[in-house]
Scaffold this motif. Sequence first.
Motif, PDB file in Angstrom:
ATOM      1  N   TYR A 115       0.827  -1.216   0.000  1.00  0.00           N
ATOM      2  CA  TYR A 115       0.000   0.000   0.000  1.00  0.00           C
ATOM      3  C   TYR A 115       0.860   1.265   0.000  1.00  0.00           C
ATOM      4  N   GLN A 116       1.860   1.308   0.881  1.00  0.00           N
ATOM      5  CA  GLN A 116       2.650   2.528   1.023  1.00  0.00           C
ATOM      6  C   GLN A 116       3.964   2.212   1.726  1.00  0.00           C
ATOM      7  N   THR A 117       4.962   3.057   1.476  1.00  0.00           N
ATOM      8  CA  THR A 117       6.264   2.903   2.128  1.00  0.00           C
ATOM      9  C   THR A 117       6.326   3.797   3.353  1.00  0.00           C
ATOM     10  N   LEU A 118       6.845   3.287   4.441  1.00  0.00           N
ATOM     11  CA  LEU A 118       6.978   4.070   5.671  1.00  0.00           C
ATOM     12  C   LEU A 118       7.999   5.201   5.471  1.00  0.00           C
ATOM     13  N   PRO A 119       7.900   6.295   6.225  1.00  0.00           N
ATOM     14  CA  PRO A 119       8.765   7.461   6.013  1.00  0.00           C
ATOM     15  C   PRO A 119      10.249   7.130   6.185  1.00  0.00           C
ATOM     16  N   LYS A 120      11.092   7.796   5.399  1.00  0.00           N
ATOM     17  CA  LYS A 120      12.539   7.593   5.486  1.00  0.00           C
ATOM     18  C   LYS A 120      13.081   8.029   6.844  1.00  0.00           C
ATOM     19  N   GLN A 121      12.413   9.020   7.457  1.00  0.00           N
ATOM     20  CA  GLN A 121      12.904   9.539   8.742  1.00  0.00           C
ATOM     21  C   GLN A 121      12.907   8.475   9.831  1.00  0.00           C
ATOM     22  N   ALA A 122      12.119   7.405   9.640  1.00  0.00           N
ATOM     23  CA  ALA A 122      12.032   6.348  10.654  1.00  0.00           C
ATOM     24  C   ALA A 122      12.808   5.100  10.246  1.00  0.00           C
ATOM     25  N   ASN A 123      13.724   5.224   9.278  1.00  0.00           N
ATOM     26  CA  ASN A 123      14.452   4.060   8.766  1.00  0.00           C
ATOM     27  C   ASN A 123      15.261   3.329   9.831  1.00  0.00           C
ATOM     28  N   LEU A 124      15.705   4.044  10.831  1.00  0.00           N
ATOM     29  CA  LEU A 124      16.513   3.408  11.866  1.00  0.00           C
ATOM     30  C   LEU A 124      15.744   2.284  12.549  1.00  0.00           C
ATOM     31  N   ILE A 125      14.414   2.424  12.642  1.00  0.00           N
ATOM     32  CA  ILE A 125      13.564   1.438  13.302  1.00  0.00           C
ATOM     33  C   ILE A 125      12.823   0.555  12.309  1.00  0.00           C
ATOM     34  N   ASP A 126      12.259   1.157  11.266  1.00  0.00           N
ATOM     35  CA  ASP A 126      11.337   0.399  10.415  1.00  0.00           C
ATOM     36  C   ASP A 126      11.890   0.057   9.037  1.00  0.00           C
ATOM     37  N   ASN A 127      13.189   0.074   8.861  1.00  0.00           N
ATOM     38  CA  ASN A 127      13.763  -0.218   7.542  1.00  0.00           C
ATOM     39  C   ASN A 127      13.357  -1.595   7.025  1.00  0.00           C
ATOM     40  N   ASP A 128      13.366  -2.610   7.901  1.00  0.00           N
ATOM     41  CA  ASP A 128      13.019  -3.976   7.485  1.00  0.00           C
ATOM     42  C   ASP A 128      11.643  -4.410   8.014  1.00  0.00           C
ATOM     43  N   MET A 129      10.792  -3.430   8.316  1.00  0.00           N
ATOM     44  CA  MET A 129       9.501  -3.719   8.961  1.00  0.00           C
ATOM     45  C   MET A 129       8.359  -3.756   7.956  1.00  0.00           C
ATOM     46  N   ILE A 130       7.405  -4.637   8.222  1.00  0.00           N
ATOM     47  CA  ILE A 130       6.145  -4.702   7.484  1.00  0.00           C
ATOM     48  C   ILE A 130       5.015  -4.618   8.505  1.00  0.00           C
ATOM     49  N   ILE A 131       4.100  -3.656   8.306  1.00  0.00           N
ATOM     50  CA  ILE A 131       2.938  -3.493   9.186  1.00  0.00           C
ATOM     51  C   ILE A 131       1.699  -3.911   8.408  1.00  0.00           C
ATOM     52  N   MET A 132       0.907  -4.784   9.000  1.00  0.00           N
ATOM     53  CA  MET A 132      -0.295  -5.290   8.330  1.00  0.00           C
ATOM     54  C   MET A 132      -1.377  -5.567   9.364  1.00  0.00           C
ATOM     55  N   HIS A 278      28.146   2.760   8.195  1.00  0.00           N
ATOM     56  CA  HIS A 278      28.235   1.308   8.046  1.00  0.00           C
ATOM     57  C   HIS A 278      28.683   0.650   9.354  1.00  0.00           C
ATOM     58  N   ILE A 279      29.496   1.368  10.127  1.00  0.00           N
ATOM     59  CA  ILE A 279      29.935   0.821  11.414  1.00  0.00           C
ATOM     60  C   ILE A 279      28.747   0.668  12.361  1.00  0.00           C
ATOM     61  N   PHE A 280      27.878   1.690  12.394  1.00  0.00           N
ATOM     62  CA  PHE A 280      26.762   1.688  13.339  1.00  0.00           C
ATOM     63  C   PHE A 280      25.526   0.975  12.803  1.00  0.00           C
ATOM     64  N   LEU A 281      25.289   1.046  11.487  1.00  0.00           N
ATOM     65  CA  LEU A 281      24.041   0.526  10.922  1.00  0.00           C
ATOM     66  C   LEU A 281      24.226  -0.725  10.094  1.00  0.00           C
ATOM     67  N   ALA A 287      19.932  -3.780   3.702  1.00  0.00           N
ATOM     68  CA  ALA A 287      20.749  -2.564   3.769  1.00  0.00           C
ATOM     69  C   ALA A 287      19.892  -1.399   4.251  1.00  0.00           C
ATOM     70  N   ASN A 288      20.467  -0.611   5.151  1.00  0.00           N
ATOM     71  CA  ASN A 288      19.734   0.508   5.744  1.00  0.00           C
ATOM     72  C   ASN A 288      20.340   1.822   5.274  1.00  0.00           C
ATOM     73  N   HIS A 289      19.519   2.678   4.689  1.00  0.00           N
ATOM     74  CA  HIS A 289      19.967   3.990   4.224  1.00  0.00           C
ATOM     75  C   HIS A 289      19.267   5.044   5.072  1.00  0.00           C
ATOM     76  N   VAL A 290      20.004   5.591   6.018  1.00  0.00           N
ATOM     77  CA  VAL A 290      19.435   6.540   6.970  1.00  0.00           C
ATOM     78  C   VAL A 290      19.827   7.955   6.580  1.00  0.00           C
ATOM     79  N   THR A 291      18.870   8.864   6.630  1.00  0.00           N
ATOM     80  CA  THR A 291      19.147  10.278   6.426  1.00  0.00           C
ATOM     81  C   THR A 291      19.239  10.944   7.794  1.00  0.00           C
ATOM     82  N   PHE A 292      20.397  11.471   8.118  1.00  0.00           N
ATOM     83  CA  PHE A 292      20.600  12.065   9.436  1.00  0.00           C
ATOM     84  C   PHE A 292      19.966  13.442   9.503  1.00  0.00           C
TER      85      PHE A 292
END
Length: 333
Positions: A115-132, A278-281, A287-292
């Motif tokens: 349906y939709q992609t979760l916001p990039k701002q929350a990638n640290l938590i929900d990068n590999d998450m699926i909500i249903m 890459h050290i922290f994430l 793969a996690n692409h976080v925008t600081f």
Amino acid sequence: MVTRIQAGKPANTPVAWVDQILGINGVTHVAPRIYGRYFFAPRENAFLVVGIDFFDEQNNQALQRLLKDVDLKRFFSKDSMLVGEGVRKFLEAHYFKNDFTFKTPKGTFKKVNIYQTLPKQANLIDNDMIIMPIELAREIFGLGEGEVTDITFNVPNDAEWDNIITKLHLLFYDVRVIEKREVKKAYENLYNYKGGLFLILYLVTIVTFMLILYQRYSMVYSTERKEIGILRAVGWSIKDILKLKFYENLVIVIISFIIGVVLAYLYVFVLNAPLLSHIFLGGSNLANHVTFVPVVKFGILGSIFLFYAVPFLAAVLIPAWKVAVTPPKEAML
């Protein structure tokens, strides 16, 4: 969060516990949840599937804050899910553009619309998450009608928390109760562990800086001794020499500090810290692409400036004073 434990391992939790937990004084917003990992063949990558009740007041408010334009009517018109950015990119790379087909434990297939992609701002938590929806997650994981993985609840009064835990253990003997503080502490320990790798690099930098200060303190450069000796010979006082050295090196300190802060800001908030991220994430999963998000704390900047400026100026002024108090002829030798 309440989870049933059998033989020391998490087991499916009866939905009937929801009413019993809600009957405890001091507990609010009790909701069942289905939470688990779905492994993508060949079982190297996994999605964190979270099944929730979209019509629960607390869950609905959280979703509205996270995704302001969620149309529940259109969402429930067919089996749909919300996915993290990492999940979306992974599925697109494996030719799942608009939907994904899950394989259930019963050997059947379940097609679910993205349906939709979760916001990039929350990638640290929900990068590999699926909500249903919870019923859809129950079907995918093969849980029974009266089973969930855990039950979440709130305790508005922190002073009652220990009492609530005691009541839960008296009510259900085979449970594990997890509070948000434990989860937060686990994440802090994880990032502090990874931060140890960065600390090694930081210590190398500090040692190098101290060696430079020691070199300055030892007045290795004879040209500086001759310069001070000449100034003393032409009539400069010790105070004038110290003023000259102070302002001269203060300019160097301020310029170098500003350049360092600007370069650090560009490295982290513009380039997204290509090595340190890459050290922290970094991890073996998606793969996690976080925008600081840019955050400037002047208190921290001030502490760094003092930590850098005071030893540097001291390493310059103390040797300069020692040379200035010696006879000019001896200083120029």
